[in-house]
Design a protein around this motif. Structure first.
Motif, mmCIF file in Angstrom:
data_model
loop_
_atom_site.group_PDB
_atom_site.id
_atom_site.type_symbol
_atom_site.label_atom_id
_atom_site.label_comp_id
_atom_site.label_asym_id
_atom_site.label_seq_id
_atom_site.Cartn_x
_atom_site.Cartn_y
_atom_site.Cartn_z
ATOM 1 N N GLY A 138 1.479 -12.953 12.340
ATOM 2 C CA GLY A 138 1.139 -11.794 13.156
ATOM 3 C C GLY A 138 1.655 -10.488 12.589
ATOM 4 O O GLY A 138 1.163 -9.408 12.946
ATOM 5 N N ASP A 139 2.655 -10.552 11.691
ATOM 6 C CA ASP A 139 3.159 -9.326 11.055
ATOM 7 C C ASP A 139 2.047 -8.661 10.239
ATOM 8 O O ASP A 139 1.166 -9.330 9.698
ATOM 9 N N GLY A 140 2.129 -7.363 10.143
ATOM 10 C CA GLY A 140 1.282 -6.663 9.190
ATOM 11 C C GLY A 140 1.848 -6.819 7.786
ATOM 12 O O GLY A 140 3.058 -6.992 7.619
ATOM 13 N N ILE A 141 0.975 -6.785 6.782
ATOM 14 C CA ILE A 141 1.399 -6.819 5.383
ATOM 15 C C ILE A 141 1.163 -5.428 4.804
ATOM 16 O O ILE A 141 0.084 -4.852 4.965
ATOM 17 N N TYR A 142 2.196 -4.887 4.154
ATOM 18 C CA TYR A 142 2.130 -3.504 3.685
ATOM 19 C C TYR A 142 2.501 -3.381 2.211
ATOM 20 O O TYR A 142 3.278 -4.191 1.682
ATOM 21 N N LEU A 143 1.976 -2.323 1.617
ATOM 22 C CA LEU A 143 2.296 -1.984 0.242
ATOM 23 C C LEU A 143 2.720 -0.517 0.242
ATOM 24 O O LEU A 143 2.100 0.314 0.906
ATOM 25 N N SER A 144 3.781 -0.204 -0.526
ATOM 26 C CA SER A 144 4.307 1.162 -0.493
ATOM 27 C C SER A 144 3.428 2.168 -1.225
ATOM 28 O O SER A 144 3.550 3.383 -1.007
ATOM 29 N N GLY A 145 2.549 1.687 -2.106
ATOM 30 C CA GLY A 145 1.701 2.614 -2.857
ATOM 31 C C GLY A 145 0.705 1.849 -3.703
ATOM 32 O O GLY A 145 0.655 0.614 -3.642
ATOM 33 N N PRO A 146 -0.065 2.563 -4.492
ATOM 34 C CA PRO A 146 -1.165 1.938 -5.228
ATOM 35 C C PRO A 146 -0.706 1.068 -6.390
ATOM 36 O O PRO A 146 0.361 1.276 -6.960
ATOM 37 N N VAL A 147 -1.540 0.104 -6.737
ATOM 38 C CA VAL A 147 -1.331 -0.729 -7.920
ATOM 39 C C VAL A 147 -2.433 -0.432 -8.943
ATOM 40 O O VAL A 147 -3.482 0.104 -8.606
ATOM 41 N N LEU A 150 6.312 -4.606 -1.474
ATOM 42 C CA LEU A 150 5.420 -5.420 -0.652
ATOM 43 C C LEU A 150 6.259 -5.922 0.511
ATOM 44 O O LEU A 150 7.326 -6.504 0.276
ATOM 45 N N PHE A 151 5.803 -5.675 1.740
ATOM 46 C CA PHE A 151 6.645 -6.108 2.860
ATOM 47 C C PHE A 151 5.813 -6.456 4.084
ATOM 48 O O PHE A 151 4.631 -6.104 4.171
ATOM 49 N N THR A 152 6.460 -7.130 4.988
ATOM 50 C CA THR A 152 5.819 -7.492 6.249
ATOM 51 C C THR A 152 6.636 -6.892 7.392
ATOM 52 O O THR A 152 7.864 -6.804 7.303
ATOM 53 N N ALA A 153 5.938 -6.458 8.430
ATOM 54 C CA ALA A 153 6.631 -5.822 9.563
ATOM 55 C C ALA A 153 5.723 -5.890 10.783
ATOM 56 O O ALA A 153 4.500 -6.000 10.663
ATOM 57 N N SER A 154 6.356 -5.808 11.946
ATOM 58 C CA SER A 154 5.558 -5.887 13.180
ATOM 59 C C SER A 154 5.590 -4.597 13.985
ATOM 60 O O SER A 154 4.794 -4.413 14.892
ATOM 61 N N GLY A 155 6.488 -3.709 13.663
ATOM 62 C CA GLY A 155 6.597 -2.493 14.462
ATOM 63 C C GLY A 155 6.257 -1.243 13.669
ATOM 64 O O GLY A 155 5.721 -1.325 12.571
ATOM 65 N N PRO A 156 6.572 -0.075 14.224
ATOM 66 C CA PRO A 156 6.319 1.179 13.511
ATOM 67 C C PRO A 156 7.213 1.282 12.273
ATOM 68 O O PRO A 156 8.298 0.712 12.228
ATOM 69 N N LEU A 157 6.744 2.020 11.288
ATOM 70 C CA LEU A 157 7.467 2.139 10.023
ATOM 71 C C LEU A 157 8.038 3.544 9.846
ATOM 72 O O LEU A 157 7.417 4.525 10.273
ATOM 73 N N PRO A 158 9.203 3.653 9.202
ATOM 74 C CA PRO A 158 9.837 4.955 9.044
ATOM 75 C C PRO A 158 9.268 5.766 7.878
ATOM 76 O O PRO A 158 9.585 6.946 7.743
ATOM 77 N N VAL A 159 8.492 5.126 7.029
ATOM 78 C CA VAL A 159 7.902 5.829 5.876
ATOM 79 C C VAL A 159 6.435 5.424 5.769
ATOM 80 O O VAL A 159 6.041 4.353 6.245
ATOM 81 N N PRO A 160 5.606 6.272 5.140
ATOM 82 C CA PRO A 160 4.184 5.923 5.000
ATOM 83 C C PRO A 160 4.022 4.682 4.130
ATOM 84 O O PRO A 160 4.779 4.476 3.181
ATOM 85 N N ALA A 161 3.053 3.855 4.460
ATOM 86 C CA ALA A 161 2.758 2.667 3.661
ATOM 87 C C ALA A 161 1.317 2.262 3.941
ATOM 88 O O ALA A 161 0.702 2.737 4.901
ATOM 89 N N PHE A 162 0.772 1.394 3.115
ATOM 90 C CA PHE A 162 -0.617 0.972 3.238
ATOM 91 C C PHE A 162 -0.668 -0.430 3.813
ATOM 92 O O PHE A 162 -0.094 -1.351 3.239
ATOM 93 N N ARG A 163 -1.386 -0.558 4.917
ATOM 94 C CA ARG A 163 -1.534 -1.910 5.470
ATOM 95 C C ARG A 163 -2.629 -2.626 4.695
ATOM 96 O O ARG A 163 -3.763 -2.145 4.597
#
Lengths: 287, 287
Positions: free
Chosen positions: A145-154, A248-261
Motif C-alpha cells: 500500500g505504500d507509495g514508491i518514490y524516486l528523488s529525481g530522474p534516471v 528510491l523509497f517507499t512511504a505512506s504519508g506526506p513527504l518533506p521534500v519533492p519526489a516522483f511517485r
C-alpha cells in the motif's frame, strides 16, 4: 559472476554481527557511543567501474559521491572517509577532484593507505556517517500500500557515459556521469518519513527488485511515471542503468521534500513488476 | 617513492579534521557519540605486500592482523571490519583464513565490497575500534627520560619470509610471517601507562625514528637489548625488518605486562640513535 555471489553469501555468513547488512548490498549500521554509526565501503577498478581514460578528478569525485550516496540512503550525516589509493605517478588531478568532493560534502579525510601501482588502478573509500533518525532506513521495511518514490530522474548518467565513451567534449552532457550527486539533504529529510530507502546505483529495476525482495513485497512500477533525463526512446535502457544515485523509497504519508511517485507496493511473489508484468531482459548492472 | 610522500602530504593537507593522523602513518581517532572511534585502513597488493604464491588463508589472516595491530597500538578494542576484496575465482582459502582471523580477534565483518579481478590482487581492510583509554596513545607523547620498550622479539617475520620465499615447507619457521599476531590485550593493558605507542610494521629503527620525530625527541636504542627471534648474525637486519607487529612504546613508570626495555628517550635532533650513533643504511621498509 556466479562465484562472486557465492563469496558474498559466504562473507555474509561470516558477518556475525546482527547489524551487518552484507557486503556491498547495503551500508552497515553499528551502535557506538550511544549513537548509530553508518558504514560503507566502495571499491572501484579502472576499466570496470570507470574509464581508464577518464579525468582522475572525476574519478575521485565519483568515488566520494557514491559512498556519500550510501550514507544519504540511510539518512546519515557523513563524519569522515578513509581512502585507499593506488599511485599512478601523477596524482594532481585526483587530488583536485578529491578536494572538490570532500569540500562539497563537507567531510574530512581521516586517513587511509597509499600503495604502489600495479596494472589497473584500484581505488577504495570507506565512508562513515552518523544516523540522523532511528530506525535507520533499510531495504526491508516496505509495506503493501505504500507509495514508491524516486528523488529525481534516471538516465542522465547513461547519456553522459555514452557521450564520454564516444569522446564527447560536451561537459554539460557528460556531467551527470562524471560528477554524480549524492542526495544527502533529501536522505536526511526523508529518513523519518520512509518505510524503506536505498540509492539507485545499479539500475532502477534491479535496485527496486532488491528492495522488494528484502521487504517481501512486489514493487509495482509504472514505467511512464519514472522521470527521465534521457530521450523517451531510451526509457527502457534508462530504467536499467545505474550511476544516477537517485533515492528510491517507499512511504505512506506526506513527504518533506519533492519526489516522483513511480508506483505502489503490492503483495506478491515477484519483487518487481513494470506496468503489471515481469520486466524483460536484464534488470540492471550486475557488477 | 618520492611522489608517494608528496601525495600523502597533499592528502594530509586535505584532512581538515584535527583528529586526522594522516594516511597510513597512524590510525585516526574520531569522537563519536560519547566515545572515541579508532579507524585504520590497510591496502595490500600481491607482489608488493604479500607473495602471489602465498596461501590466501595466510594473506587473509595478515590483512586482518595488521589492521587489528594498528588498533592494538591505540589501546582500542575492535568493533568491526569492512573488507575490499578483488575476486580470483577461487575464494575458499581466503575465506577460511578470514574466518580464522575474525574469530581469533572476535571481530565481526560488517560489510565491504567485492570487485572483479584485474592483474595483481588488491585487498583492503578498514578496521574500527573503541578506544579503551583517554588520551588515546599516540606517537607524539614520548618524554625525555622515559624508557623505551618493545612487547616482544623482532626478526621472526624476516626469517619466516625468507624461508617461505625459498620454498620452505617448515610451517613453524614460516608461521611468524604467515600469521602475525596483533598484541591486542597488551595494547589495551598498556594504554593507560604509556607516553607514546605504535606498532612496528616497517622495521624497528624506522618506526622508532617516526616516533622520535613525532615526539621531538631522540629514541636512544641499545642494539643488544632488542630481543631477537632470529640468529644473532642477523641482528642488524632484524632491527630493520617489519612485519613482526610488536608494540613499541615509551613509559616512565611500572608496566602492567612484561616488556623488553630497549633504550631511553633523550633530548636531541636525531630521531633515532643506535648505541649512540646514527644507524647506518636503510632504517626499515619504505612501502
Amino acid at each position: 559472476m556466479t562465484g562472486e555471489f557465492a563469496f558474498i553469501e559466504a562473507l555474509r555468513a561470516l558477518a556475525r554481527d546482527p547489524a551487518a547488512r552484507g557486503l556491498r548490498d547495503d551500508a552497515a549500521v553499528l551502535p557506538f557511543g550511544g549513537e548509530l554509526l553508518v558504514l560503507t565501503h566502495d571499491t572501484m577498478v579502472a576499466g570496470h567501474h570507470f574509464l581508464p581514460t577518464q579525468d582522475p578528478a572525476d574519478v575521485a569525485w565519483r568515488l566520494v559521491a557514491t559512498n556519500i550516496s550510501d550514507l544519504a540512503a540511510k539518512g546519515a550525516q557523513p563524519v569522515g572517509v578513509l581512502l585507499s589509493y593506488q599511485l599512478t605517478g601523477d596524482e594532481a588531478r585526483f587530488l583536485e577532484g578529491l578536494h572538490q568532493a570532500l569540500a562539497h560534502y563537507n567531510v574530512p579525510l581521516l586517513g587511509g593507505d597509499t600503495v604502489a601501482s600495479s596494472g589497473a588502478q584500484v581505488l577504495g573509500l570507506t565512508a562513515l556517517g552518523r544516523a540522523s533518525h532511528r530506525p535507520v532506513p533499510a531495504r526491508d521495511g516496505a509495506h503493501v500500500g505504500d507509495g514508491i518514490y524516486l528523488s529525481g530522474p534516471v538516465g542522465g548518467a547513461m547519456m553522459g557515459f555514452e557521450a564520454l565513451q564516444a569522446g564527447s567534449q560536451d561537459e554539460a552532457l557528460t556531467l551527470p556521469y562524471r560528477r554524480p550527486q549524492a542526495h544527502l539533504a533529501q536522505g536526511i529529510a526523508l529518513a523519518p518519513h520512509v518505510s524503506a530507502m536505498m540509492d539507485v546505483s545499479d539500475g532502477l529495476l534491479l535496485d527496486a527488485a532488491r528492495l522488494g525482495k528484502a521487504s517481501g513485497v512486489t514493487m509495482a512500477l509504472d514505467s511512464t511515471a519514472v522521470p527521465l533525463a534521457a530521450p523517451e526512446s531510451r526509457r527502457a535502457d534508462a530504467l536499467r542503468w545505474g550511476d544516477d544515485y537517485q533515492l528510491l523509497f517507499t512511504a505512506s504519508g506526506p513527504l518533506p521534500v519533492p519526489a516522483f511517485r513511480i508506483g505502489t507496493v503490492m503483495a506478491g511473489d515477484d519483487p518487481v513488476l513494470l506496468d503489471g508484468a515481469v520486466p524483460e531482459g536484464n534488470l540492471g548492472y550486475m557488477h
